[in-house]
Design an enzyme around this catalytic site. Structure first.
Site, PDB file in Angstrom:
ATOM      1  N   SER A 135       0.811  -1.210  -0.053  1.00 33.44           N
ATOM      2  CA  SER A 135      -0.072   0.221   0.074  1.00 33.44           C
ATOM      3  C   SER A 135       0.998   1.128   0.079  1.00 33.44           C
ATOM      4  CB  SER A 135      -0.735  -0.141   1.220  1.00 33.44           C
ATOM      5  OG  SER A 135      -1.564   1.213   1.313  1.00 33.44           O
ATOM      6  N   LYS A 161      -1.039  -1.045  -4.558  1.00 35.39           N
ATOM      7  CA  LYS A 161      -2.316  -0.185  -4.218  1.00 35.39           C
ATOM      8  C   LYS A 161      -1.631   1.228  -4.057  1.00 35.39           C
ATOM      9  CE  LYS A 161      -4.867   0.173   0.271  1.00 35.39           C
ATOM     10  NZ  LYS A 161      -5.450  -0.670   1.194  1.00 35.39           N
ATOM     11  N   LYS A 163      -2.698   5.057  -2.654  1.00 38.49           N
ATOM     12  CA  LYS A 163      -3.871   5.938  -1.952  1.00 38.49           C
ATOM     13  C   LYS A 163      -4.198   6.873  -3.054  1.00 38.49           C
ATOM     14  CE  LYS A 163      -4.171   4.020   2.056  1.00 38.49           C
ATOM     15  NZ  LYS A 163      -5.320   3.572   2.544  1.00 38.49           N
ATOM     16  N   ASP A 188      -6.998   3.178  -3.384  1.00 35.46           N
ATOM     17  CA  ASP A 188      -7.932   3.107  -2.310  1.00 35.46           C
ATOM     18  C   ASP A 188      -7.985   4.795  -1.691  1.00 35.46           C
ATOM     19  OD1 ASP A 188      -9.075   2.842   0.460  1.00 35.46           O
ATOM     20  OD2 ASP A 188      -7.211   1.968   1.320  1.00 35.46           O
ATOM     21  N   GLU A 213     -10.801   0.589  -3.863  1.00 33.56           N
ATOM     22  CA  GLU A 213     -11.421   0.473  -2.452  1.00 33.56           C
ATOM     23  C   GLU A 213     -11.953   1.633  -1.931  1.00 33.56           C
ATOM     24  OE1 GLU A 213      -7.940  -1.099  -0.375  1.00 33.56           O
ATOM     25  OE2 GLU A 213      -8.880  -0.875   1.379  1.00 33.56           O
ATOM     26  N   ASP A 238     -13.683  -1.676   2.571  1.00 30.55           N
ATOM     27  CA  ASP A 238     -12.885  -1.642   3.713  1.00 30.55           C
ATOM     28  C   ASP A 238     -13.956  -1.016   4.890  1.00 30.55           C
ATOM     29  OD1 ASP A 238     -10.900  -1.304   5.639  1.00 30.55           O
ATOM     30  OD2 ASP A 238      -9.509  -0.041   4.596  1.00 30.55           O
ATOM     31  N   LYS A 262      -9.726  -6.865   7.760  1.00 28.56           N
ATOM     32  CA  LYS A 262      -8.868  -6.532   8.652  1.00 28.56           C
ATOM     33  C   LYS A 262      -9.625  -7.052  10.054  1.00 28.56           C
ATOM     34  CE  LYS A 262      -7.558  -2.153   6.548  1.00 28.56           C
ATOM     35  NZ  LYS A 262      -7.818  -0.604   6.496  1.00 28.56           N
ATOM     36  N   GLY A 290      -4.245  -4.082   5.720  1.00 27.50           N
ATOM     37  CA  GLY A 290      -3.098  -3.848   6.923  1.00 27.50           C
ATOM     38  C   GLY A 290      -3.400  -2.453   7.794  1.00 27.50           C
TER      39      GLY A 290
HETATM   40  O1  OSB Z   1      -7.270   1.976   4.299  1.00 33.81           O
HETATM   41  O2  OSB Z   1      -6.228   0.138   4.098  1.00 33.81           O
HETATM   42  C1  OSB Z   1      -6.433   1.349   4.779  1.00 33.81           C
HETATM   43  C2  OSB Z   1      -3.594   2.284   6.919  1.00 33.81           C
HETATM   44  C3  OSB Z   1      -3.984   2.866   7.783  1.00 33.81           C
HETATM   45  C4  OSB Z   1      -5.355   3.006   7.811  1.00 33.81           C
HETATM   46  C5  OSB Z   1      -6.072   2.601   6.945  1.00 33.81           C
HETATM   47  C6  OSB Z   1      -5.445   1.830   5.604  1.00 33.81           C
HETATM   48  C7  OSB Z   1      -4.038   1.768   5.702  1.00 33.81           C
HETATM   49  C8  OSB Z   1      -3.319   1.239   4.506  1.00 33.81           C
HETATM   50  C9  OSB Z   1      -1.968   0.524   4.850  1.00 33.81           C
HETATM   51  O3  OSB Z   1      -3.562   1.092   3.516  1.00 33.81           O
HETATM   52  C10 OSB Z   1      -1.789  -0.761   4.767  1.00 33.81           C
HETATM   53  C11 OSB Z   1      -0.665  -1.334   5.180  1.00 33.81           C
HETATM   54  O4  OSB Z   1       0.592  -0.962   4.727  1.00 33.81           O
HETATM   55  O5  OSB Z   1      -0.519  -1.911   6.456  1.00 33.81           O
HETATM   56 MG    MG Z   2      -8.368   0.801   2.706  1.00 33.13          MG
END
Ligand code: OSB
Ligand code: MG
Length: 368
Positions: A135, A161, A163, A188, A213, A238, A262, A290
């Site tokens: 991510s 992925k 953001k 995402d 996402e 999510d 999660k 994560g």
């Molecule tokens: O939306 O998946 C998410 C991290 C913190 C809060 C929300 C998210 C995330 C990540 C990080 O996308 C995923 C990771 O590398 O642990």
């Molecule tokens: Mg997410």
């Protein structure tokens, strides 16, 4: 099992690189570790509540409160504690899934250690290799983003992925696709768009994304189902999936075609497995998300990811991407083909690095 004492530790650990989402930038990992002790063995869990109520309403202060005042005291029960049913009988705490999940995770680790079995086998996992993705947060500029993708690709990761948020979406995807026409790519949005953005979101179909996402409101299923009708790219939820009942409703409404699981968000490993099983029965793939966990939480994610319907590469990646020194030993590693091999040791299969944990602890509380 009879829990003799519970130790709560709040830790702070700097990230190697800041992580930015549509709700902000973070430089340090703050987490609560929970250790449950019985007959000379310890089980560990990590609470993924963030430093503020941005991803969900829980944060490190509310989680500390719920753990210390309600969950930990009821764990220390002379009649014994059953890992499979603790949460059913836990004091009547409504909500606070991340606090609950941390407790359950520690109990499962302890149970697996008592049985001298890897946790992933105890959970019913079957995968001997876990496909991994990364991510990648919002960057200061596009050259930083392209550099990041190059280095993660070289490391072997199988899913990328990115953001996104309004203003950091179509333009960057255009650039990324020019440089990397074929990589498995997804985005995402962490709920950064609204129903007015449907025409804009539809333009993302041109990029051949694996999925989008959580584009819309963090608590929505209905608008996502409308969007999924109008867009070709698969939606993945999510934030909107808080428990198995949400997953049932989302599948019924066709709000998504993939679910990011999660276990912190859904209140525990057992609830996560319920969602996994439901999706399997509906032919809907899941993957393990994560929360920038330190090693203890990461190890539980590794265990969960071994279940059969975790068909898509998750956000569970190597410790070294996040921290100079992790809370476990050895660190979680990803091989050159982009897989994690689940550990063969008992419990989570990694040992908490007590000396390091002590050094990064900023608050501690013992309940016995
Ligand atoms: O939306 O998946 C998410 C991290 C913190 C809060 C929300 C998210 C995330 C990540 C990080 O996308 C995923 C990771 O590398 O642990
Ligand atoms: Mg997410």
């Amino acid at each position: 099992m009879r829990i003799e004492r519970v130790i709560l530790r709040e830790i702070r650990l700097p990230f190697r690189n800041f992580f930015e989402t549509s709700f902000g930038r973070t430089y340090d990992k703050e987490a609560i570790l929970i250790e449950v002790v019985s007959e000379g063995l310890s089980g560990w869990g990590e609470c993924v509540a963030c430093e503020g109520p941005f991803y969900s309403y829980e944060d490190r202060v509310t989680a500390w409160h719920v753990l210390k005042s309600y969950l930990a005291p009821s764990l220390v029960d002379p009649r014994g504690t059953d890992p499979d049913h603790f949460l059913d009988h836990a004091p009547a705490v409504r909500g606070h899934p991340m606090a609950k999940a941390a407790v359950e995770a520690a109990l499962f680790d302890l149970q697996a250690r008592q049985m001298d079995t890897p946790l992933w086998l105890l959970l019913g996992g079957t995968r001997e290799r876990i496909p991994c993705g990364v991510s990648i947060g919002i960057q200061d500029g596009t050259s930083q983003l392209l550099d990041k993708i190059h280095s993660e690709k070289a490391a072997g990761y199988q899913k990328f992925k990115l953001k996104i948020k309004p203003g950091w979406d179509v333009e960057i995807l255009d650039l990324v696709r020019r440089e990397f026409p074929d990589i498995p790519l997804m985005v995402d949005a962490n709920a950064a768009y609204s129903a007015m953005d449907f025409p804009h979101l539809k333009t993302l179909d041109q990029f051949g994304l694996m999925m989008i996402e959580q584009p819309l409101f963090y608590d929505d299923l209905y608008e996502h189902s409308r969007l999924q009708e109008q867009i070709e790219t698969r939606l993945c939820l999510d934030e909107s999936i808080r428990h198995n009942r949400d997953a049932e409703l989302a599948l019924r409404l066709k709000s998504c075609r993939i679910i990011n699981v999660k276990f912190g968000r859904v209140g525990g490993l057992r609830e996560a497995i319920r969602i996994h099983d439901l999706c399997l029965a509906h032919g809907v793939p899941v993957w393990c998300g994560g929360m920038l966990e330190t090693g203890i939480g990461r190890a539980h994610n590794v265990a969960l990811s071994t279940l059969a319907n975790f068909k898509l590469p998750g956000d569970v990646s190597a410790s070294a991407r996040y921290f100079e020194r992790d809370t476990i030993w050895p660190a979680v590693e990803v091989d050159k083909e982009g897989f994690i091999t689940p550990p063969s040791g008992a419990g989570i299969g990694y040992e908490p690095d007590r000396e390091w944990i002590e050094r990064i602890t900023i608050q501690q509380e013992m309940v016995s």
